[in-house]
Write an enzyme that holds these catalytic residues in place. Structure first.
Site, PDB file in Angstrom:
ATOM      1  N   CYS A  65     -22.938 -23.919  36.771  1.00  0.00           N
ATOM      2  CA  CYS A  65     -22.306 -25.242  36.677  1.00  0.00           C
ATOM      3  C   CYS A  65     -21.953 -25.433  35.166  1.00  0.00           C
ATOM      4  O   CYS A  65     -22.657 -25.462  34.383  1.00  0.00           O
ATOM      5  CB  CYS A  65     -23.142 -26.427  37.264  1.00  0.00           C
ATOM      6  SG  CYS A  65     -22.216 -27.916  37.175  1.00  0.00           S
ATOM      7  N   CYS A 123      -5.805 -16.633  46.604  1.00  0.00           N
ATOM      8  CA  CYS A 123      -5.576 -18.132  46.705  1.00  0.00           C
ATOM      9  C   CYS A 123      -5.218 -18.789  45.393  1.00  0.00           C
ATOM     10  O   CYS A 123      -4.787 -20.021  45.369  1.00  0.00           O
ATOM     11  CB  CYS A 123      -6.814 -18.894  47.433  1.00  0.00           C
ATOM     12  SG  CYS A 123      -8.330 -18.970  46.553  1.00  0.00           S
ATOM     13  N   CYS A 144     -22.218 -29.115  42.897  1.00  0.00           N
ATOM     14  CA  CYS A 144     -23.396 -28.932  42.552  1.00  0.00           C
ATOM     15  C   CYS A 144     -24.184 -29.831  42.915  1.00  0.00           C
ATOM     16  O   CYS A 144     -24.079 -30.999  42.920  1.00  0.00           O
ATOM     17  CB  CYS A 144     -23.190 -28.910  41.086  1.00  0.00           C
ATOM     18  SG  CYS A 144     -24.884 -28.307  40.380  1.00  0.00           S
ATOM     19  N   CYS A 202     -26.233 -31.737  39.787  1.00  0.00           N
ATOM     20  CA  CYS A 202     -25.411 -32.801  39.006  1.00  0.00           C
ATOM     21  C   CYS A 202     -24.368 -33.391  39.636  1.00  0.00           C
ATOM     22  O   CYS A 202     -23.863 -34.497  39.150  1.00  0.00           O
ATOM     23  CB  CYS A 202     -24.973 -32.305  37.473  1.00  0.00           C
ATOM     24  SG  CYS A 202     -23.692 -31.286  37.726  1.00  0.00           S
ATOM     25  N   HIS A 223     -18.060 -31.714  41.039  1.00  0.00           N
ATOM     26  CA  HIS A 223     -17.197 -31.196  41.874  1.00  0.00           C
ATOM     27  C   HIS A 223     -16.850 -29.850  41.664  1.00  0.00           C
ATOM     28  O   HIS A 223     -16.458 -29.428  40.255  1.00  0.00           O
ATOM     29  CB  HIS A 223     -15.851 -31.914  42.213  1.00  0.00           C
ATOM     30  CG  HIS A 223     -14.584 -31.431  42.600  1.00  0.00           C
ATOM     31  ND1 HIS A 223     -14.526 -31.721  44.153  1.00  0.00           N
ATOM     32  CD2 HIS A 223     -13.454 -30.705  42.323  1.00  0.00           C
ATOM     33  CE1 HIS A 223     -13.609 -30.881  44.419  1.00  0.00           C
ATOM     34  NE2 HIS A 223     -12.772 -30.614  43.524  1.00  0.00           N
ATOM     35  N   HIS A 247     -13.815 -26.133  47.315  1.00  0.00           N
ATOM     36  CA  HIS A 247     -13.973 -26.585  48.559  1.00  0.00           C
ATOM     37  C   HIS A 247     -14.315 -25.205  49.332  1.00  0.00           C
ATOM     38  O   HIS A 247     -14.020 -24.189  48.867  1.00  0.00           O
ATOM     39  CB  HIS A 247     -12.533 -26.971  49.393  1.00  0.00           C
ATOM     40  CG  HIS A 247     -12.306 -28.283  48.951  1.00  0.00           C
ATOM     41  ND1 HIS A 247     -11.307 -28.335  47.662  1.00  0.00           N
ATOM     42  CD2 HIS A 247     -12.373 -29.536  49.119  1.00  0.00           C
ATOM     43  CE1 HIS A 247     -11.244 -29.784  47.472  1.00  0.00           C
ATOM     44  NE2 HIS A 247     -11.868 -30.394  48.603  1.00  0.00           N
ATOM     45  N   ASP A 287     -12.039 -19.009  56.204  1.00  0.00           N
ATOM     46  CA  ASP A 287     -11.169 -17.805  56.398  1.00  0.00           C
ATOM     47  C   ASP A 287     -11.394 -16.682  55.382  1.00  0.00           C
ATOM     48  O   ASP A 287     -10.920 -16.062  54.719  1.00  0.00           O
ATOM     49  CB  ASP A 287      -9.790 -18.367  56.033  1.00  0.00           C
ATOM     50  CG  ASP A 287      -9.657 -18.918  54.603  1.00  0.00           C
ATOM     51  OD1 ASP A 287     -10.623 -19.071  53.902  1.00  0.00           O
ATOM     52  OD2 ASP A 287      -8.292 -19.156  54.477  1.00  0.00           O
ATOM     53  N   ARG A 326     -15.060 -18.779  52.541  1.00  0.00           N
ATOM     54  CA  ARG A 326     -14.472 -18.459  51.082  1.00  0.00           C
ATOM     55  C   ARG A 326     -14.678 -20.048  50.317  1.00  0.00           C
ATOM     56  O   ARG A 326     -14.189 -20.982  50.630  1.00  0.00           O
ATOM     57  CB  ARG A 326     -12.710 -18.492  51.459  1.00  0.00           C
ATOM     58  CG  ARG A 326     -11.981 -18.700  49.774  1.00  0.00           C
ATOM     59  CD  ARG A 326     -10.792 -18.396  50.185  1.00  0.00           C
ATOM     60  NE  ARG A 326      -9.856 -19.199  51.166  1.00  0.00           N
ATOM     61  CZ  ARG A 326      -9.228 -20.235  50.807  1.00  0.00           C
ATOM     62  NH1 ARG A 326      -9.187 -20.560  49.713  1.00  0.00           N
ATOM     63  NH2 ARG A 326      -8.536 -20.709  51.775  1.00  0.00           N
ATOM     64  N   CYS A 375     -13.920 -21.648  47.282  1.00  0.00           N
ATOM     65  CA  CYS A 375     -12.726 -21.842  46.582  1.00  0.00           C
ATOM     66  C   CYS A 375     -13.182 -22.695  45.286  1.00  0.00           C
ATOM     67  O   CYS A 375     -13.291 -23.937  45.425  1.00  0.00           O
ATOM     68  CB  CYS A 375     -11.568 -22.256  47.056  1.00  0.00           C
ATOM     69  SG  CYS A 375      -9.945 -22.487  46.282  1.00  0.00           S
TER      70      CYS A 375
END
Length: 128
Positions: free
Chosen positions: A45, A63, A94, A97, A100, A103, A107, A115, A117
């Site tokens: 992180c 992706c 995380c 802390c 963000h 997601h 798939d 996955r 991402c």
């Protein structure tokens, strides 16, 4: 670390990392510096340096963001329902802390079917 004020994060992070990690923005696809990283090591992180993903779990999903089939540890990620932008997704953060990360989708490859991402800017990489 979850209760640090915005001013702390604005001083610690780059402007882009602050927007992604603390304001839940997304970096443009195919723009991240870690997308094509093929070195062996650990992805941590950017906010708190907690280990999140191993290069052993990284794969090219096509992706536009670094993708992993599993986190380094089942207890390093928090999962939240995200219904923003007219979509139903699972946001990953995380656990240490509350940064963000991106997601998780169902798939992924046959190994786990998942996955993860992840925004490059939310990670730092250390070679092993």
């Amino acid at each position: 670390m979850k209760n640090k004020p915005d001013t702390y994060w604005q001083e610690k992070l780059s402007a882009e990392a602050y927007l992604v990690c603390r304001q839940q923005a997304t970096e443009p696809p195919f723009s991240g510096t870690l997308l094509h990283n093929h070195k062996t090591g650990i992805y941590s992180c950017v906010c708190c340096d907690s280990p999140l993903f191993s290069s052993a779990n990284k794969y090219d999903s096509g992706c536009g963001w670094p993708s992993f089939d599993a986190p380094i540890d089942d207890n390093c990620i928090t999962y939240l329902e995200d219904n923003s932008h007219g979509m139903q997704r699972i946001e990953i953060r995380c656990k240490h802390c509350d940064s963000h990360l991106g997601h998780v989708f169902t798939d992924g490859p046959k190994t786990t079917g998942e996955r993860y991402c992840v925004n490059s800017v939310s990670l730092i990489f250390a070679d092993k």
